[in-house]
Structures are given as structure tokens and as C-alpha cells.
Motif scaffolding. Structure first.
Motif: not given
Lengths: 429, 429
Positions: A273-295
């Protein structure tokens, strides 16, 4: 609600094409009607249950800090080409062209879309961590839809997505959803086993499935029977459960040295009835999603996704809670709290008493389905047992004369004569 | 809700591709994001408004005795062949094949499906009259989607369907919906003009459209200006309104002797937000839906259908209620009741006061968006004006020292210094 003005098409016979008990009972109790292979309309009673399940899922998501939005059902193929999944995804994805010849699809899941929205809206570490979710219809073109809403094609799913700046944060977001899932299933009256799962086509390195134990389940689960003794309301339950062995049969067979001694290893069928995943940067890297870090540097956020089959849960609840007379709804998801049977609608005193009691219960915040139809008592009792409301109250001429009603608890079958005045106090202790 | 944990991507600039003010403000205030042509994701703030609009529509449907169910988005072409509309419906219908090669479509409306469900579930006059409704996503493949959610492709619609045994009953069901529509629009803070409409491809002999008057509307309406003076909360308002002349331009031009003297004839632009039809046996006859009458004969029930554009209403409300600083939400649909601005998140006394006030307001049942971000006061004020919450409360160091906050009413701009203790009483008189 007066049953004479409702739509509750119950069936006496078990439909021949329904193989499992939840599918049979959902059809017989007038919860759903099939409108095409693997596609169902939710009749009024079924919709009430679906809404209550969704509300419990929503409450636990909100409590875990997740924020609700709503993504559309139709997506562009271009979005899925950005992650490389458009060609990789199987024929379960319903693909088509719009009138302008653009390739579109009915979303089976939303990793690409949420990544694109987040990419568009969020630029700074200040806006992370964030977990976003929606409860929306999905379509998966199953080759053999079966078991009613358990393996339908159009189904309602809660899917959440987490965004974190680092691995530690990502794992904390995963843990928060893990805990929310246990709370959700407990609130639904279900016992769920979290099973360590392979990550499959979604990718990543950490994943759990949640299985409801039921003999009709499609999956087979091996687990440490110490799991059965864990108190799910204990704050330590998530950590305890994750330390205990549980595997689907296919994965269990690959395990060379099972850490659980044979006498403690349980084997049961389950419904995922449920399925959860942690997949790290798989999509953010492939789709070029970046945010600016504190530094000032640009980083790809780490993501997880967290799905619950909201419509499937209705089937799972019925599999786990029914008897030979029909459904036994847990109080938390019952379509009405009380069924009110008037045995003699042609008797003015009975009808007056029934309407007065309905008004009194509703004023106290209880939902009431009042069977005011001109029908035999036997038929009314059978209908109430079939649709499984937690409480049934029966009003008849003898009771009205004596100032009493019969109160029945569906789950136990216990019946008591109680006074008209005291019945509310029995329902809201 | 803490804004620091929310997702509210406001924009300072007006998006170049948005032509009308509601579209511009929905993008700028972080209510929606486009995900494909004419398809939008509802961001958290937008979803809250959408849910509140849907709840008002639902409340008035229930009050009118309509019963809610939920039909699926995907339908089979075979169902539409039964009514003859599959080939007749234009290219706005999104058609495709499933993996088994079966012809399917994304429902643009549900007359066929509800007729088929009713045919399957109801056999006797005892179960009539009945009005059933659902609130579900629809798809119409507009050749030029524009104006944001006003003319999108995937949109949320409430559609109701009435079933009656005879003409008189059918007209009574139509009247009940007519009244429900007036109540719905009034509750949304909108003034709607019911316009006598041609029945078009849906067929039948009685139909009204409901137009919200707004300069950016796509339609042009001619009407008796006596209509402007009708008190919508008057129980006689439906009958009065139906007696007053109102026509869309195209129909008005066909009228040879307009009954309204020229000095009383008003001409305004309008946004069509609802459309109701009584079409008799059109679908019940074509699809062979019959019920047994009291005398044993079989009759085709008379039907009506009643649509409201739930997502379009959000655009219409903004068109009708905004100023140069942003949206001015009517209290009934505002995403939060109160915006709480902490001017100095680095000041312990301010933060403590802000969190305490948030807790107090929420405990009283108010919804609060608390701007606890580390940002300048000017930015916070501009954001609150843009997103248009009915009340803004500002907490700063001077006020905290004096035990006061600033309370501002968005609609009027009126500001008052009020004591921390009395602010709740000002919001809930």
C-alpha cells in the motif's frame, strides 16, 4: 442523510467476475461501479470512505511538515525526456498526442513534474528542506487490471517529494515520511509491515515498501515475528521496525544468511500500500535543478519520493476487516458513524422518533444514514451489516412505546436496549 | 503556517505572457505554475483557494439535495457511441487508444457516464427524483488555451445531473439548481447574471448561463438593469431574476422586439462560470435508460445537467476583486484568514510575541500565514498585499514594548493599533 434520497445500489448476489472479497464487497455494498476495464466510478458511499482515507493521509502528511499542492493529471512528454524516463518507462504509461500533435501522457507518477516546479520556484538553500505532496488521480495502463481498486488503471495516490541540501537532511526527510506512514496506517486501523525494498527503475539506495498482511495479498513477505509485538504508537516504533528483518519473497530468496532464526521467521501474504524511496540527486542532476548553498556554490538537492495508494487502501482495509455478513469499517474511515433503522415507516410515532434521533445525533456531530425506506426489517438489517457502519440503531413500535432503541456494535455484534435519552452518550463516551 | 516552511514563489514582475489581470496575479502571487499549454499546477496557496471554492460549491449542492459521487476522468469511446456524441463532439475531446487498442477519451463532461451508472443502479420510480454531482478534473483540448485558468485545458468542474419521472419534476430539479447557483456565487462574493441561453449541442429546451460581470470577460451581456437591484439573499430572487431580460450579445441581436426600454438596457462584459440545461429524455432515450413507473410501465427519466467551472471561478473572483497592489480575496475563499508579519525575526521579544499570537489565533480556528522570514519589512508588506489575505497583523519592536500590534484590513486599507489581547476579538466579532 435519508436513505430514501440517497443512491445505495446494494447487491444480494456476489458478482461472478470479482475474485477477492474486497472487490466483491465493494460492488455489493454499492461503493463502486466499473465503467471500463480497471476504471471505477465511486458511488456516494464509496466516495465518503475515499475522502476519509485521503483526509487521514493528508493529516499525517501535514503533521510531518509536508506541504500540499496539486499537480495536473496530464503531462508533456518533453518533461519526461529531461530525465530520460520517457523511453524507459513501459507500456503502463498512457501516451497520446493532443490536437496539435504534441506528445502527452497521463501521469503515472510525478518526479519529473515536481522537479521542474521546484527548479522554477526555488533558488536558495533558505527554501530547503521542503517536502511537497499531492493527492491526485494517476493512470497506469495495467495489461490485466484485476481485484477491483487493488490493481485498477485509474487510481488515487498520495505522492510526496522531499528536497534537501545534503545526505543527512535527505535521510531525515525519509525518516519523517517513514514515521508518517506508520501513523497513517495505524490511524486507518491497519497493521503495516515495512519491508526493505530494491529501488528498481526509480533508482537510489534506500527504499521501503509497506505491506498490509492479508491472505489475499499479491505479495509474499518474510519477516522477523518480533515485528508483530511492536507497539506502533510507541515513538521508538519506527527505529525498532527498521531494525527488524522483513523482505519480499523474491528478495528474501537472494539472502544467503538470513539473520532471523527459523523459528522466529514468519511468512505471510501482503498487500503493498506504500512505497518510499531516497534517490539522492538522480532527478535534480538529470534535470539541472540547482540551488545556491550558503557558501554561494550551486548544488543539486537530494530528493526522495513517497507514495501511498489511497484508493487501494480501501480494498486493503476491507480485506483486513470484514465478516460473512459484509464490511466492518474501522471507526476512522466509516462512511457514516451510525446507521439508523426505522422498522415501521408507516407508524407515525416510529417515524417521528427516528427523525428526532437523527437530528439529535447530527447536531452532536455524528454522521447518520437513516433507513427510512418502505422495506422489510430483514432487508434493512442485511443492508446495514453489508455496508458495515460502526453502529446500528433500530427503532420499532415496542421500543418507542417503552422509550428505548436497540443499539448494535457492528464489529462485535453486541446489542443493547438503551433509552432514547442515553443513546448519544453510548456513542460519544 | 510558517512562511519559512511554505512554498510561496511570488514574482515582482508581471509575466509578459499573461494578458489579463487574474492570470497575472495568479502567477505573481504564487497560486499556479503552467506545466504545459493550458495546464497548470496548483501551488500550495492556490490549492487552498481552490479547495475553499469547491467546498462552497459542495455545500450548496448538498443543501439543494444533490448527492455527491465521483466519476473517473477516463471514459470509453463505446459509452459515447451509445448517445451518438462520440463522432459529433469536436476536436476539443482528447481521444486516444489504450495499450490494448481500445478507444478511450478524457471526459470533457459526463452525461453519458452518469446515464449509464443510473441505468445500471436504478430500476424503480421509488429512487427518483435524484440529482447526483461530482467535482472532477475535465479536459478540453482548446485550440488556443489562454487567460490562465479561465480557458485552460485541464480544469476542475462541478457537474450535476438530475433524473425525474416527469416534466414537472424535471423543471423543479432545474429550479433547485438555479437557486443553488445563485447562492453559490453570492457565497463566493460574486454577482452573477443568469442569462437565458441557447441549448446548443447538449440539446433540450431550457438553459441558462451564469455570467460574472467583469470588463475582461470574453462574453458580452445585454440585460435589464433592474437586475442590479435584486437582493440575491431574498428567497424570491431566483423567480425575480428569471423574469428579467438577460441575453448574450449574439442571442440579443436575434431578438426583434427587446422587451426592455433602451434606457434600462445595460450592456456589460461577462465571464461565463456556470451553465445549466434541462434536456428531457435526450440521453435516457438514446441510451435505453428506463425505470418502472408506479403503474408498472417503463419510462425514460427526464434529465438536466448543471456545470460550474470551479477552477475558472478563481480567475473570475480575482477579476472582480483586486487592486493595484494585488488580490483582495473575499473572506469566504481566502487561502488564510490572517497574514502575520514579524518585522524583526532577530528580536527575541518580537518572535516570541508573533509565535504566541499565531498559536492563539489558530487555537481560535483562524488560519494564519506567519511571515517569519529574514526579510525586509517592505518586502513582507508587498507580499501580503499581493496575496490578498483579508487581515494583516504586523508585529514590531515598538508595538511589542507597548503591548500592541497593527491590524490592517486588506479590502479597505484601514489600519488600527490594537492591543495584543483585543486583536482576536476584532477578527471574530
Amino acid at each position: 442523510m435519508l436513505l430514501s434520497r440517497y443512491l445505495l445500489p446494494v447487491m444480494k448476489e456476489t458478482p461472478a467476475d470479482a475474485q477477492i472479497v474486497s472487490h466483491q464487497l465493494m460492488l455489493r455494498a454499492g461503493l463502486i461501479r466499473q465503467t471500463a476495464a480497471g476504471i471505477y466510478a465511486w458511488l456516494p458511499l464509496g466516495l465518503r470512505v475515499l475522502d476519509r482515507i485521503a483526509d487521514i493521509v493528508r493529516r499525517e502528511q501535514n503533521r510531518a511538515g509536508a506541504v500540499e499542492l496539486l499537480m495536473p493529471t496530464i503531462q508533456s512528454a518533453d518533461l519526461w525526456r529531461q530525465s530520460g524516463r520517457y523511453d524507459a518507462y513501459g507500456p503502463e504509461m498512457l501516451r497520446f498526442q493532443d490536437r496539435g500533435g504534441r506528445e502527452m501522457l497521463y501521469g503515472p507518477t510525478n518526479e519529473e513534474m515536481i522537479t521542474s516546479i521546484f527548479r522554477d520556484c526555488v533558488k536558495s538553500y533558505r527554501d530547503l528542506p521542503r517536502t511537497l505532496y499531492h493527492i491526485q488521480w494517476k493512470f497506469r495502463d495495467e495489461v490485466r487490471p484485476r481485484f477491483g481498486v487493488m490493481r485498477g488503471r485509474e487510481f488515487l495516490m498520495k505522492d510526496a517529494y522531499s528536497f534537501d541540501m545534503d545526505e543527512e537532511g535527505g535521510r531525515a526527510s525519509y525518516d519523517a515520511q517513514f514515521t508518517a506512514y506508520l501513523r497513517t496506517f495505524a490511524a486507518l486501523g491497519l497493521r503495516a509491515v515495512p519491508v526493505r525494498a530494491p529501488t528498481g527503475p526509480i533508482g537510489g539506495d534506500l527504499s521501503h515498501e509497506f505491506h498490509i498482511l492479508a491472505d489475499t495479498g499479491e505479495s509474499e513477505v518474510f519477516y522477523d515475528s518480533a515485528l508483530d509485538a511492536v507497539d506502533l504508537t510507541d515513538p521508538d516504533a519506527p527505529a525498532t521496525l527498521r531494525g527488524l528483518y522483513a523482505m519480499e519473497a523474491e528478495e528474501h530468496e537472494k539472502v544467503v544468511n538470513c539473520p532471523v532464526p527459523p523459528e522466529r521467521l514468519a511468512k505471510r501474504r501482503g498487500i503493498e500500500v506504500g512505497h518510499i524511496f531516497f534517490f539522492g540527486t538522480k532527478y535534480s542532476a538529470a534535470m539541472g535543478m540547482q540551488v545556491q548553498a550558503k557558501d554561494g556554490s550551486l548544488v543539486n538537492p537530494l530528493m526522495g519520493s513517497y507514495g501511498v495508494g489511497v484508493s487501494r487502501l480501501m480494498g486493503a482495509i476491507i480485506e483486513a476487516s470484514h465478516d460473512s455478513a459484509g464490511i466492518v469499517w474501522p471507526d476512522s474511515v466509516a462512511p457514516f458513524d451510525v446507521g439508523l433503522i426505522n422498522l415501521r415507516v408507516d407508524d407515525a410515532a416510529c417515524s417521528e422518533a427516528a427523525h428526532a434521533l437523527q437530528a439529535k445525533l447530527e447536531a452532536a456531530g455524528l454522521s447518520v444514514l437513516h433507513d427510512d425506506r418502505d422495506a422489510r426489517g430483514g432487508e434493512k438489517f442485511a443492508t446495514m451489516d453489508l455496508i458495515g457502519l460502526p453502529w446500528a440503531i433500530t427503532i420499532g413500535p415496542k421500543g418507542v412505546a417503552a422509550g428505548t432503541v436497540e443499539l448494535k456494535r457492528r464489529a462485535t455484534g453486541e446489542k443493547h436496549e438503551v433509552s432514547f435519552e442515553s443513546v448519544l452518550a453510548k456513542l460519544i463516551p
